[in-house]
Design a protein around this motif. Sequence first.
Motif, PDB file in Angstrom:
ATOM      1  N   ALA A 379       0.816  -1.219   0.000  1.00 34.23           N
ATOM      2  CA  ALA A 379       0.000   0.000   0.000  1.00 34.23           C
ATOM      3  C   ALA A 379       0.849   1.268   0.000  1.00 34.23           C
ATOM      4  O   ALA A 379       0.305   2.352  -0.185  1.00 34.23           O
ATOM      5  CB  ALA A 379      -0.928   0.000   1.218  1.00 34.23           C
ATOM      6  N   TRP A 380       2.159   1.158   0.207  1.00 39.40           N
ATOM      7  CA  TRP A 380       2.998   2.342   0.282  1.00 39.40           C
ATOM      8  C   TRP A 380       3.228   2.933  -1.105  1.00 39.40           C
ATOM      9  O   TRP A 380       3.239   2.223  -2.122  1.00 39.40           O
ATOM     10  CB  TRP A 380       4.340   2.014   0.930  1.00 39.40           C
ATOM     11  CG  TRP A 380       4.272   1.930   2.427  1.00 39.40           C
ATOM     12  CD1 TRP A 380       3.187   1.599   3.176  1.00 39.40           C
ATOM     13  CD2 TRP A 380       5.332   2.165   3.346  1.00 39.40           C
ATOM     14  NE1 TRP A 380       3.505   1.617   4.509  1.00 39.40           N
ATOM     15  CE2 TRP A 380       4.819   1.956   4.642  1.00 39.40           C
ATOM     16  CE3 TRP A 380       6.665   2.520   3.203  1.00 39.40           C
ATOM     17  CZ2 TRP A 380       5.597   2.111   5.788  1.00 39.40           C
ATOM     18  CZ3 TRP A 380       7.445   2.669   4.340  1.00 39.40           C
ATOM     19  CH2 TRP A 380       6.917   2.467   5.618  1.00 39.40           C
ATOM     20  N   ALA A 395       1.924  10.905  -6.278  1.00 39.48           N
ATOM     21  CA  ALA A 395       1.844  11.323  -4.874  1.00 39.48           C
ATOM     22  C   ALA A 395       0.682  10.616  -4.193  1.00 39.48           C
ATOM     23  O   ALA A 395      -0.355  10.347  -4.825  1.00 39.48           O
ATOM     24  CB  ALA A 395       1.683  12.830  -4.767  1.00 39.48           C
ATOM     25  N   GLN A 396       0.840  10.321  -2.909  1.00 45.50           N
ATOM     26  CA  GLN A 396      -0.182   9.556  -2.191  1.00 45.50           C
ATOM     27  C   GLN A 396      -0.064   9.808  -0.692  1.00 45.50           C
ATOM     28  O   GLN A 396       1.024  10.031  -0.155  1.00 45.50           O
ATOM     29  CB  GLN A 396       0.017   8.060  -2.478  1.00 45.50           C
ATOM     30  CG  GLN A 396      -0.858   7.126  -1.657  1.00 45.50           C
ATOM     31  CD  GLN A 396      -0.485   5.678  -1.839  1.00 45.50           C
ATOM     32  OE1 GLN A 396      -0.527   5.158  -2.962  1.00 45.50           O
ATOM     33  NE2 GLN A 396      -0.092   5.010  -0.761  1.00 45.50           N
ATOM     34  N   GLY A 403       0.960   6.966  12.065  1.00 45.60           N
ATOM     35  CA  GLY A 403       0.389   8.216  11.601  1.00 45.60           C
ATOM     36  C   GLY A 403       0.261   8.230  10.087  1.00 45.60           C
ATOM     37  O   GLY A 403       0.551   7.245   9.408  1.00 45.60           O
ATOM     38  N   THR A 404      -0.174   9.349   9.558  1.00 42.07           N
ATOM     39  CA  THR A 404      -0.348   9.491   8.116  1.00 42.07           C
ATOM     40  C   THR A 404       0.854  10.219   7.520  1.00 42.07           C
ATOM     41  O   THR A 404       1.319  11.220   8.068  1.00 42.07           O
ATOM     42  CB  THR A 404      -1.632  10.277   7.806  1.00 42.07           C
ATOM     43  OG1 THR A 404      -2.756   9.544   8.309  1.00 42.07           O
ATOM     44  CG2 THR A 404      -1.800  10.485   6.308  1.00 42.07           C
ATOM     45  N   PHE A 405       1.344   9.685   6.399  1.00 41.71           N
ATOM     46  CA  PHE A 405       2.484  10.265   5.707  1.00 41.71           C
ATOM     47  C   PHE A 405       2.109  10.530   4.246  1.00 41.71           C
ATOM     48  O   PHE A 405       1.375   9.751   3.637  1.00 41.71           O
ATOM     49  CB  PHE A 405       3.698   9.325   5.763  1.00 41.71           C
ATOM     50  CG  PHE A 405       4.229   9.130   7.151  1.00 41.71           C
ATOM     51  CD1 PHE A 405       5.248   9.922   7.641  1.00 41.71           C
ATOM     52  CD2 PHE A 405       3.689   8.150   7.975  1.00 41.71           C
ATOM     53  CE1 PHE A 405       5.732   9.743   8.931  1.00 41.71           C
ATOM     54  CE2 PHE A 405       4.159   7.958   9.259  1.00 41.71           C
ATOM     55  CZ  PHE A 405       5.176   8.764   9.745  1.00 41.71           C
ATOM     56  N   TRP A 406       2.615  11.633   3.726  1.00 44.67           N
ATOM     57  CA  TRP A 406       2.460  11.952   2.313  1.00 44.67           C
ATOM     58  C   TRP A 406       3.779  11.653   1.622  1.00 44.67           C
ATOM     59  O   TRP A 406       4.854  11.982   2.142  1.00 44.67           O
ATOM     60  CB  TRP A 406       2.120  13.429   2.148  1.00 44.67           C
ATOM     61  CG  TRP A 406       2.091  13.907   0.718  1.00 44.67           C
ATOM     62  CD1 TRP A 406       1.014  13.959  -0.114  1.00 44.67           C
ATOM     63  CD2 TRP A 406       3.193  14.438  -0.029  1.00 44.67           C
ATOM     64  NE1 TRP A 406       1.365  14.464  -1.341  1.00 44.67           N
ATOM     65  CE2 TRP A 406       2.716  14.770  -1.320  1.00 44.67           C
ATOM     66  CE3 TRP A 406       4.550  14.647   0.241  1.00 44.67           C
ATOM     67  CZ2 TRP A 406       3.531  15.303  -2.318  1.00 44.67           C
ATOM     68  CZ3 TRP A 406       5.375  15.169  -0.745  1.00 44.67           C
ATOM     69  CH2 TRP A 406       4.852  15.502  -2.010  1.00 44.67           C
ATOM     70  N   CYS A 407       3.715  11.020   0.467  1.00 44.76           N
ATOM     71  CA  CYS A 407       4.933  10.684  -0.263  1.00 44.76           C
ATOM     72  C   CYS A 407       4.768  10.994  -1.743  1.00 44.76           C
ATOM     73  O   CYS A 407       3.660  10.910  -2.294  1.00 44.76           O
ATOM     74  CB  CYS A 407       5.273   9.195  -0.130  1.00 44.76           C
ATOM     75  SG  CYS A 407       5.621   8.652   1.535  1.00 44.76           S
ATOM     76  N   ARG A 441      -5.117   7.800  -1.645  1.00 45.25           N
ATOM     77  CA  ARG A 441      -4.936   7.517  -0.218  1.00 45.25           C
ATOM     78  C   ARG A 441      -5.101   6.018   0.018  1.00 45.25           C
ATOM     79  O   ARG A 441      -6.034   5.409  -0.496  1.00 45.25           O
ATOM     80  CB  ARG A 441      -5.940   8.303   0.612  1.00 45.25           C
ATOM     81  CG  ARG A 441      -5.669   8.230   2.117  1.00 45.25           C
ATOM     82  CD  ARG A 441      -6.453   9.288   2.844  1.00 45.25           C
ATOM     83  NE  ARG A 441      -5.981   9.458   4.207  1.00 45.25           N
ATOM     84  CZ  ARG A 441      -5.956  10.605   4.850  1.00 45.25           C
ATOM     85  NH1 ARG A 441      -6.357  11.718   4.254  1.00 45.25           N
ATOM     86  NH2 ARG A 441      -5.519  10.687   6.097  1.00 45.25           N
ATOM     87  N   ARG A 442      -4.191   5.446   0.778  1.00 45.64           N
ATOM     88  CA  ARG A 442      -4.255   4.019   1.085  1.00 45.64           C
ATOM     89  C   ARG A 442      -3.926   3.812   2.559  1.00 45.64           C
ATOM     90  O   ARG A 442      -3.387   4.700   3.223  1.00 45.64           O
ATOM     91  CB  ARG A 442      -3.295   3.221   0.199  1.00 45.64           C
ATOM     92  CG  ARG A 442      -3.537   3.464  -1.293  1.00 45.64           C
ATOM     93  CD  ARG A 442      -3.154   2.318  -2.145  1.00 45.64           C
ATOM     94  NE  ARG A 442      -3.421   2.609  -3.546  1.00 45.64           N
ATOM     95  CZ  ARG A 442      -3.325   1.730  -4.527  1.00 45.64           C
ATOM     96  NH1 ARG A 442      -2.966   0.488  -4.254  1.00 45.64           N
ATOM     97  NH2 ARG A 442      -3.584   2.074  -5.778  1.00 45.64           N
TER      98      ARG A 442
END
Length: 517
Positions: A379-380, A395-396, A403-407, A441-442
Motif C-alpha cells: 500500500a505504500w 503522490a499519495q 500516523g499518516t504520511f504523504w509521499c 490515499r491508502r
Amino acid sequence: MPSSHLRVLPFRPSVRLEGADDGAAGGHGVGAGTDPVSVGRRVRHHRRVADLTLAELGARVGLSASALSLLENGRREARVSVLGDLARALDLDLGELLSGGPPTRRSALEVRWERAQRSEGFQTLGIPQVRVGAGLPDDALEALVGLYESVVGLQQQRAATPEFARIANAELRRRMREADNYFPEIEGRAAELVRAIGHEGGVVSKADVNRIAEHIGFELRLVPDVPASTRSVTDLEHHRVYLPERGSHDARAAALQALGHVVLEHEPPRDYAEFLAQRVEINYFAAAVLVPEASAAPFLQQARAVKDIALEDLRDEYAVSYETAAHRFCNLATRHLDLPVHFMRTSADGVIYKAYENDGVRFPMDGTGAIEGARVCRAWTARVVFERPNGEIYAQYTDTGRGTFWCTAVAEQTPQGRFSVSVGVPFDQVRWMRGRDTRERRTSRCPDPRCCTRPPAALAREWDGKVWPSARAHSHLLAVLPPGVFPGVDDTEVLRFVATQEAAGNAIRDGAAQPHA
C-alpha cells in the motif's frame, strides 16, 4: 563522518580432516562426529603417562611407530578396533580416548593450532606452517594460536557477511538520523571547491568537474576498459582518475565520487563498516558539489515560502538525476527547511535497497534493526508507483500505525531493473509540498501480516495445497562479499589495468620525444 566499527564475531576454526588412509582408516573409522586431532592428542597424553615410546606402544597393538605418530598427530583417523587395542594396551576404557576435551592445557593448544594449520583460512595467509614439538614453549604456542585466531577474526570482519553488512547499515543509518543527514564538514569541502573554480550558480558542468580535478592536482581520463569490478580507478602515484567512457548514468557524479576519496582524505578502510561509510561520504560529496548548498538552500526556502516544494524542480534546476535530487533534498530539508523526511529506493518487487528517515515513519526491519532487504508494504507509495508509467510523478497519502504520511515517488528503468525513488513527510508538514492535493490515499497495517503479506482468505482456501512455487534464491543474501581492502574489487585486474595505462602513456610520450625525419 567518523568511522564506524563492527563487533568481531567469535572465531570458529574450520576443520578439514585428512582423507582416509589404507590400513588405518576407512569405513570402520570412529565416525564424523569424532575429531581425529583430539583423539590423537588423548592417545599421546596417555602413552606418555604410561612412559611408553611410540615403538613400544605400536608393538603392543601391531602398528609401526610412524603409523602411530600419524594417528597421534591427527593425520590418520583410526578404526574403532585399533582404538580399542590402544585403550587396552594403555589400561583405559575406550570412552576415555573417544570423548572429552584435550587432557591438558598444552594438548588443547596443540589441537587448536593443528586445526588452524589445516584450515583454508591459514592457507590464504601465505605463511609457512610451524611444527609443534616438545621444544616449543607453551607461551609461544599460545601466542601463535592467539595471533592466528585474531587475524582470522579480522578476516571475517572484512569479509562482510550479510550479518555484518546489516549491522553496519543499521549503525550508519542511526548516525545519519542523529545528524539529520547533514554533515557540515563535507558541505564545507564541496563549497570550497565550487568557489575555487569560480562557479557562480546553476548547473555544474563536465568542464567544471574537470576544473575541480585540476584544482586538486588530478587528471580525469575516459577509457573503454575500466575493470568490471570497479566504478573508477584512481592512480594516486600519477594523479589520474580513470572513468568508463560509457555506462555511467552521470559521468560528473562518478568523477566526483572518485575525487571525493582524495578530498575527504580517506585511508584504506579497516573493515566493511568503514568501507560503507566512505561510500556514503563520497556520494554525499558528489551531490554537494552538483547541487551546492549555497544556492540550493535558498532555492528550496523560496519554494517553501510559496508552499511549492518539488523534487522535480531541484532535479531540473541542477540537471541531476531524480535520485540525486531526492538525496540532496534529504540532506538540506531538516537543516534549512525544518522538515523531517524519509527516503527510499525500492525495487519493483518491493525490496528496500536504500532508506533514511528522521520523521518517525516505521520501515520494515529485521532483528538487527536493518531495513535493507526488507519488503515494503504493497500500500505504500514506493510500491504503488510501479502501477504508473516510467517517469510519472505520483503522490499519495498513506495511513499507518505511526500516523499518516504523504509521499511522492518516481519509478524508472535501470540496467539493474526497475526501481522507485520516494520521498515523504508527515501529514502535518505536507502543506509545503507540491502534490499535496492528491486524492490518492491508502491504508497500511504492516507489519500485521493480514495487511498484504497473507493472501485473502477466500483465495487461500481455493488454492490450499495446490501450488508449489520455486523460489528465486537471492544469492547475495547468503554470500559473503569477496575479501580484501575494497570488497568485491579484483586487485590483480585493477593493478594490471593501471600498469597497462601507464605503459601506454609512456610509449606515447617516448614516441613524441623522437626527432622527426
